[in-house]
Design an enzyme around this catalytic site. Structure first.
Site, PDB file in Angstrom:
ATOM      1  N   HIS A   1       0.812  -1.215   0.000  1.00  7.56           N
ATOM      2  CA  HIS A   1       0.000   0.000   0.000  1.00  7.56           C
ATOM      3  C   HIS A   1       0.846   1.267   0.000  1.00  7.56           C
ATOM      4  O   HIS A   1       0.403   2.320  -0.467  1.00  7.56           O
ATOM      5  CB  HIS A   1      -0.943   0.007   1.201  1.00  7.56           C
ATOM      6  CG  HIS A   1      -1.985  -1.067   1.138  1.00  7.56           C
ATOM      7  ND1 HIS A   1      -2.807  -1.361   2.200  1.00  7.56           N
ATOM      8  CD2 HIS A   1      -2.337  -1.929   0.151  1.00  7.56           C
ATOM      9  CE1 HIS A   1      -3.618  -2.349   1.878  1.00  7.56           C
ATOM     10  NE2 HIS A   1      -3.351  -2.716   0.632  1.00  7.56           N
TER      11      HIS A   1
ATOM     12  N   LEU B   1      -3.246  -9.459   5.841  1.00  6.93           N
ATOM     13  CA  LEU B   1      -3.160  -9.109   4.420  1.00  6.93           C
ATOM     14  C   LEU B   1      -1.896  -8.329   4.099  1.00  6.93           C
ATOM     15  O   LEU B   1      -1.664  -7.953   2.951  1.00  6.93           O
ATOM     16  CB  LEU B   1      -4.396  -8.305   3.999  1.00  6.93           C
ATOM     17  CG  LEU B   1      -5.742  -8.979   4.264  1.00  6.93           C
ATOM     18  CD1 LEU B   1      -6.884  -8.062   3.856  1.00  6.93           C
ATOM     19  CD2 LEU B   1      -5.845 -10.294   3.521  1.00  6.93           C
ATOM     20  N   PHE B   2      -1.088  -8.042   5.128  1.00  7.47           N
ATOM     21  CA  PHE B   2       0.263  -7.511   4.959  1.00  7.47           C
ATOM     22  C   PHE B   2       0.318  -6.185   4.210  1.00  7.47           C
ATOM     23  O   PHE B   2       1.283  -5.910   3.485  1.00  7.47           O
ATOM     24  CB  PHE B   2       1.163  -8.539   4.262  1.00  7.47           C
ATOM     25  CG  PHE B   2       0.964  -9.946   4.742  1.00  7.47           C
ATOM     26  CD1 PHE B   2       1.011 -10.248   6.097  1.00  7.47           C
ATOM     27  CD2 PHE B   2       0.688 -10.968   3.852  1.00  7.47           C
ATOM     28  CE1 PHE B   2       0.809 -11.544   6.555  1.00  7.47           C
ATOM     29  CE2 PHE B   2       0.485 -12.267   4.284  1.00  7.47           C
ATOM     30  CZ  PHE B   2       0.537 -12.549   5.645  1.00  7.47           C
ATOM     31  N   CYS B   3      -0.696  -5.337   4.369  1.00  5.12           N
ATOM     32  CA  CYS B   3      -0.749  -4.047   3.677  1.00  5.12           C
ATOM     33  C   CYS B   3      -0.554  -4.219   2.170  1.00  5.12           C
ATOM     34  O   CYS B   3       0.061  -3.378   1.498  1.00  5.12           O
ATOM     35  CB  CYS B   3       0.286  -3.072   4.239  1.00  5.12           C
ATOM     36  SG  CYS B   3      -0.075  -2.516   5.913  1.00  5.12           S
ATOM     37  N   ALA B   4      -1.078  -5.326   1.663  1.00  3.44           N
ATOM     38  CA  ALA B   4      -1.045  -5.596   0.223  1.00  3.44           C
ATOM     39  C   ALA B   4      -2.322  -6.346  -0.124  1.00  3.44           C
ATOM     40  O   ALA B   4      -2.293  -7.434  -0.684  1.00  3.44           O
ATOM     41  CB  ALA B   4       0.189  -6.409  -0.139  1.00  3.44           C
TER      42      ALA B   4
END
Length: 474
Positions: free
Chosen positions: A137, A382-385
């Site tokens: 992100h 979601l790992f900022c993705a």
């Protein structure tokens, strides 16, 4: 201390010397944590992709400098001059670490996110930005004032290049354009074809910025060899704490843009006009975008980390990390219930970042059990993705992640002792294990053993949801 602190002299020697067959010393390597099943164990920090532990070398250098701390560019006193010298020498160190062009600028920021938002604010008018949906992100979202073309996730490096070439061929050839791409995925760890993407961008009159947050801690990054226009990375992923980042690259767009922040340090001259207004002459150097008192200790910690990694030698660091990657991947391959996430396939080169899901388990529940029962810290979610993880899991874009334990009603505690029984878990969350130069072999070996035992035997404890997180039930 009667002279300026010397990073090399004040640092502790790196364990293993230049060959680096042993992990580099990091803070927290001897920390023990309690287990819900009783006793304590040395903590296995396997969440390097979020924040890597600080190198002991970095901490020693910062500690040696701390008594001499002073405000930079502001004072005539010895400590201020010393701090200014250290701050600007750190800029030179980062410039050399990235193998920048002679006229490139190194701007110090708060993080990769801050660096890319700074570049976004400096884009020329009517600039078109091209970014793959696979980005973190930090590099997916800053381009709000530009015309953005989001590119679908490629399934091979060659497809990534072809997808970009086709998109660039359709753009307005006379307007400015920027391509933003990661060097290594924060979800799959896979290396992207940066040099080829840069060539495609330049062939179509576009520029390219490299998000090196996950690449720079694992591999040498050369601006000149990759032929990128800018590089952004964060100190906290490069074994340096204190919340600093870097944007390094071409000076013209940065020099022509309004300062990212208006204030002291960015201004060279301020004068009142006869009509009562104010005229400002801004710096044309990196200071133009570094208004306010900078994070001197954070900047010095980045420079110290750059020196430490360079002296350790990336060839040997990469060789050791690849051995750890093989250990983890081979261990996970022995568990049929484990599905490793990948864009480019098993043979793709990668750094020490691996994400996976476990059949019959919610990922949050699995990660909680690794922590509570084995003392292993990984990450789930979601790992900022979000778009990338959804693509890899084939999930509905509207689906949201959730913890693996049922949500309790107010005043109640709901518990779960066994994982869900169907599908790949009840939510789209994945589990990520990540490691690097400070990771002992025992940590990855314990992780592989824990995965096998949890899948085979189930969790030994009950878990519940608390504030959106799966935690051991007490």
């Amino acid at each position: 201390m009667s002279a300026r602190p010397n990073a090399a002299a004040s640092a502790t020697a790196l364990a293993g010397g230049p060959c680096c067959t042993e992990p580099l010393p990091v803070l927290g390597r001897d920390v023990t944590v309690p287990l819900v099943t009783g006793g304590e164990v040395t903590y296995a920090a396997l969440d390097y992709a979020a924040s890597a532990p600080a190198l002991q070398r970095v901490w020693d250098d910062v500690s040696a400098y701390a008594p001499y701390y002073g405000s930079v560019h502001r004072g005539a006193g010895y400590l201020s001059q010393l701090s200014t010298d250290l701050f600007e020498n750190s800029r030179v160190t980062v410039h050399e670490f990235l193998d920048c062009r002679d006229d490139d600028q190194v701007v110090f920021t708060r993080s990769t996110t801050d660096s890319l938002n700074l570049l976004a604010a400096a884009l020329p008018a009517d600039c078109q930005v091209f970014v793959f949906e696979t980005e973190h992100h930090a590099s997916l979202l800053p381009w709000r004032d530009a015309r953005v073309t989001y590119l679908n996730a490629p399934r091979t490096p060659g497809e990534a290049v072809r997808t970009l070439e086709l998109a660039l061929a359709e753009r307005d050839p006379y307007g400015p354009a920027l391509v933003c791409v990661t060097g290594a995925s924060n979800v799959t760890g896979e290396l992207w074809p940066v040099r080829e993407l840069a060539a495609a961008a330049h062939a179509h009159g576009a520029r390219i910025v490299l998000d090196a947050a996950q690449l720079a801690p694992h591999h040498a990054v050369s601006v000149q060899d990759l032929d990128v226009d800018w590089v952004a990375f964060s100190g906290h992923k490069l074994y340096a704490p204190f919340g600093s980042g870097v944007l390094a690259g071409r000076a013209d767009w940065l020099r022509d843009a309004d300062p990212y922040l208006a204030g002291g340090g960015a201004s060279r001259k301020v004068a009142r006009r006869t009509d009562g207004g104010v005229d400002v002459e801004w710096h044309t150097t990196a200071a133009r975008h570094e208004a306010g008192s900078p994070n001197v200790i954070g900047v010095y910690s980045i420079a110290s980390a750059c020196k430490a990694l360079t002296e350790a030698g990336f060839d040997s660091l990469v060789e050791r990390e690849q051995r750890l990657i093989r250990t983890v991947r081979a261990g996970l391959a022995e568990v049929p219930e484990v599905k490793v996430l990948s864009l480019f396939g098993d043979d793709a080169p990668r750094v020490g970042v691996i994400s996976f899901v476990v059949e019959g388990w919610n990922s949050s529940h699995f990660a909680a059990a690794l922590s509570a029962e084995y003392g292993i810290g990984v990450r789930d979610g979601l790992f900022c993705a979000h778009p990338l993880v959804r693509t890899l899991l084939g999930s509905d874009p509207e689906q949201v992640g959730e913890c693996g334990a049922p949500e309790a009603e107010p005043g109640e505690r709901s518990e779960v002792g066994v994982p869900p029984a169907e599908g790949w878990g009840r939510s789209l969350n994945a589990i990520r294990v990540s490691f690097g130069a400070g990771t002992p072999d025992e940590h990855v070996e314990r992780f592989v053993r824990a995965v096998k035992e949890l899948v085979r035997d189930g969790a030994q404890w009950n878990y519940r949801t608390e504030d959106g997180r799966c935690v051991p039930a007490v």
